[in-house]
Design an enzyme around this catalytic site. Structure first.
Site, PDB file in Angstrom:
ATOM      1  N   TYR A   1     -24.934  33.784  37.526  1.00 40.97           N
ATOM      2  CA  TYR A   1     -24.723  34.519  38.940  1.00 40.97           C
ATOM      3  C   TYR A   1     -23.605  34.122  38.950  1.00 40.97           C
ATOM      4  CZ  TYR A   1     -29.980  32.806  38.469  1.00 40.97           C
ATOM      5  OH  TYR A   1     -30.767  32.677  38.526  1.00 40.97           O
TER       6      TYR A   1
ATOM      7  N   SER B   1     -35.771  30.443  37.060  1.00 38.70           N
ATOM      8  CA  SER B   1     -35.156  32.004  36.395  1.00 38.70           C
ATOM      9  C   SER B   1     -35.434  32.693  34.916  1.00 38.70           C
ATOM     10  CB  SER B   1     -33.708  32.005  37.256  1.00 38.70           C
ATOM     11  OG  SER B   1     -34.084  32.261  38.228  1.00 38.70           O
TER      12      SER B   1
ATOM     13  N   TYR C   1     -43.731  37.204  40.743  1.00 39.23           N
ATOM     14  CA  TYR C   1     -42.595  36.947  40.560  1.00 39.23           C
ATOM     15  C   TYR C   1     -42.627  35.169  40.577  1.00 39.23           C
ATOM     16  CZ  TYR C   1     -37.772  35.303  41.829  1.00 39.23           C
ATOM     17  OH  TYR C   1     -36.501  34.038  41.788  1.00 39.23           O
TER      18      TYR C   1
ATOM     19  N   VAL D   1     -33.682  26.553  37.605  1.00 38.14           N
ATOM     20  CA  VAL D   1     -33.237  25.233  39.083  1.00 38.14           C
ATOM     21  C   VAL D   1     -34.252  24.846  37.897  1.00 38.14           C
ATOM     22  CG1 VAL D   1     -32.854  27.373  40.616  1.00 38.14           C
ATOM     23  CG2 VAL D   1     -34.578  26.717  40.554  1.00 38.14           C
TER      24      VAL D   1
ATOM     25  N   LYS E   1     -36.133  35.873  34.372  1.00 37.72           N
ATOM     26  CA  LYS E   1     -35.843  36.897  34.461  1.00 37.72           C
ATOM     27  C   LYS E   1     -35.331  37.526  33.253  1.00 37.72           C
ATOM     28  CE  LYS E   1     -34.836  35.457  38.865  1.00 37.72           C
ATOM     29  NZ  LYS E   1     -33.045  34.997  40.253  1.00 37.72           N
TER      30      LYS E   1
HETATM   31  O1  DON Z   1     -36.987  32.486  42.996  1.00 41.30           O
HETATM   32  C1  DON Z   1     -36.473  31.151  42.799  1.00 41.30           C
HETATM   33  O2  DON Z   1     -35.267  30.880  44.158  1.00 41.30           O
HETATM   34  C2  DON Z   1     -36.706  30.416  42.058  1.00 41.30           C
HETATM   35  N1  DON Z   1     -37.911  30.354  41.578  1.00 41.30           N
HETATM   36  C3  DON Z   1     -36.215  30.640  40.569  1.00 41.30           C
HETATM   37  C4  DON Z   1     -34.458  30.248  40.843  1.00 41.30           C
HETATM   38  C5  DON Z   1     -33.286  30.444  39.839  1.00 41.30           C
HETATM   39  O3  DON Z   1     -34.105  30.231  38.449  1.00 41.30           O
HETATM   40  C6  DON Z   1     -32.452  30.089  40.087  1.00 41.30           C
HETATM   41  N2  DON Z   1     -31.423  29.534  38.874  1.00 41.30           N
HETATM   42  N3  DON Z   1     -30.771  29.335  38.841  1.00 41.30           N
END
Ligand code: DON
Length: 429
Positions: A246, A69, A194, A264, A72
């Site tokens: 978040y 993320s 994405y 993540v 983003k």
């Molecule tokens: O789309 C997803 O779930 C992961 N590629 C990225 C989510 C993420 O990094 C949330 N952050 N803490």
């Protein structure tokens, strides 16, 4: 690890943060992306890149992880470059959702996602990136994120494949938005861009440089490349400040007070605007999906060094001493220096206008001023105009001829001319 901490107090400070939090084994590595469940949970790295381009790091600063993320905000920057804030805001909001990163935070009627930091908003942001197909679009994302990092980034193909084959929830989000006509264009293309950006492989030094570029108003301080315009950097940092963590975003702003974004993969990026970018990497995550050690280190660092965005320090008062007042040739000379902003100008206003009207001409000496922002310029101009209205002669000295106060205040170019043009019947003490 940085080589010689004796000569590198910043690297040493990062190292001591690492030592304080490395024993914390709380949290779990992300496992919903199968490839992420296999990563070593132990590494802990920290890096800081200053807005002047200095790089410092400690711990596992070369261990690779995937951006996830953290990508983003940077793709959001690209959508802003392509379309501008208004058009982007029409399609993706800027309100903290107070929900998890993978929540269905979509407007009931329009399908518009709450913000670009949650998955739905980030997928929609990818659909806004100009380009005829997924390859071209991702090529542009890759180019921009590499410019932020100052290095050609690459996709970790196994993490990409792993998420591409298991990312049913993201596919569902994309299709819901497509159904509501919030996401236009090819759904699979948006998902591909994405998922690829999430799988970009980086280390903490890369991520700290990306943040330093935001901190430095969009110019990468290491390569000198102008990556995005200052207003785009400002817009990106704003959304990071309100939505980057978040459902922990509000408390993060309260406690840490820095625009930030977690992933993540275990990374967290944070920006101290005008000062530096910081990145941490440690894979174990808390329930919100934020790295446990990284968040703890950033919280400690911010509190101990007074980095909160809203924190004001005493040195501001000292800087104000840059403005001095003295009598010369019958004039009251107000000498200013440094970068003038509201506080400096308001101080001049208070000292010249709030008290008794000066009984002699006033000279604003701007020779040593490096810059003057719009609000300072207006307040100084209003001060000069008010003095004139009260019958006080006002001169502006600026041998650099920058016309900082605007028309009508550019005529006295040096001190001798300025003072010489006044009546010298009341020589100064
Ligand atoms: O789309 C997803 O779930 C992961 N590629 C990225 C989510 C993420 O990094 C949330 N952050 N803490």
């Amino acid at each position: 690890m940085s080589s010689d901490h004796f000569h590198d107090p910043i690297g040493a400070a990062l190292e001591s943060l690492r030592e304080r939090f490395v024993a914390d084994h709380d949290g779990e590595v992300a496992s919903y992306i199968p490839e992420l469940a296999r990563v070593d949970p132990e590494p802990f790295g920290l890096a800081l890149v200053s807005a002047g381009g200095g790089s410092y790091s400690a711990g596992d600063d070369r261990t690779r992880f995937t951006l996830q993320s953290i990508s983003k905000p940077f793709t959001y920057a690209l959508a802003l470059c392509d379309h501008g804030l208004e058009a982007v805001l029409d399609r993706v909001g800027a309100e903290p959702s107070g929900e998890a990163y993978n929540a269905i935070s979509l407007d009931e009627e329009t399908g518009r996602p709450d913000n670009p930091m949650i998955n739905a908003g980030a997928i929609l942001t990818c659909s806004l990136v100009d380009g005829r197909d997924a390859d071209t679009r991702f090529g542009r994302v890759l180019e921009l994120l590499s410019a932020f990092a100052g290095r050609d980034l690459e996709v970790d193909e196994s993490v990409f494949d792993s998420e591409a084959t298991t990312g049913h929830r993201n596919r569902a989000l994309a299709h819901l938005m497509f159904h509501a006509e919030a996401l236009v264009g090819d759904v699979d293309d948006a998902l591909e861009v994405y998922t690829r950006q999430c799988a970009l492989s980086v280390d903490v030094r890369d991520v700290a440089t990306m943040a330093a570029t935001l901190s430095n108003a969009g110019t990468n301080p290491v390569t000198g490349d102008r990556v995005v315009a200052p207003e785009v950097a400002e817009q990106v940092m704003s959304v990071m400040a309100t939505c980057g963590m978040y459902d922990a975003s509000g408390e993060w702003l309260l406690r840490v007070g820095l625009p930030a974004k977690s992933g993540v993969g275990g990374g967290i990026v944070a920006v101290s605007p005008g000062r530096f970018g910081i990145a941490t990497f440690s894979p174990r995550l808390d329930e919100q999906g934020n790295s446990v050690r990284g968040a703890a280190a950033l919280r400690a660092m911010s509190t101990e060094l007074g980095l909160h965005l809203l924190h004001r320090t005493h040195h501001l008062e000292e800087e104000l001493a840059a403005g001095t007042v003295d009598d010369r040739a019958g004039a009251l000379v107000v000498r200013l220096s440094g970068e003038l902003e509201f506080t400096d100008a308001e101080r001049v206003l208070r000292s010249l206008v709030s008290g008794p009207t000066p009984d002699r001409p006033v000279v604003l000496d701007l020779d040593d001023v490096r810059g003057c922002d719009e609000v300072a310029s207006r307040v100084l101009r209003a001060t000069a105009t008010t003095l004139q209205r009260d019958g006080v002669e006002v001169g502006v000295v600026d041998s650099h001829d920058r016309n900082l106060l605007g028309e009508g205040f550019e005529d006295h170019v040096d001190m001798a001319t300025a003072c010489g043009s006044f009546d010298r019947s009341t020589p100064g003490a």
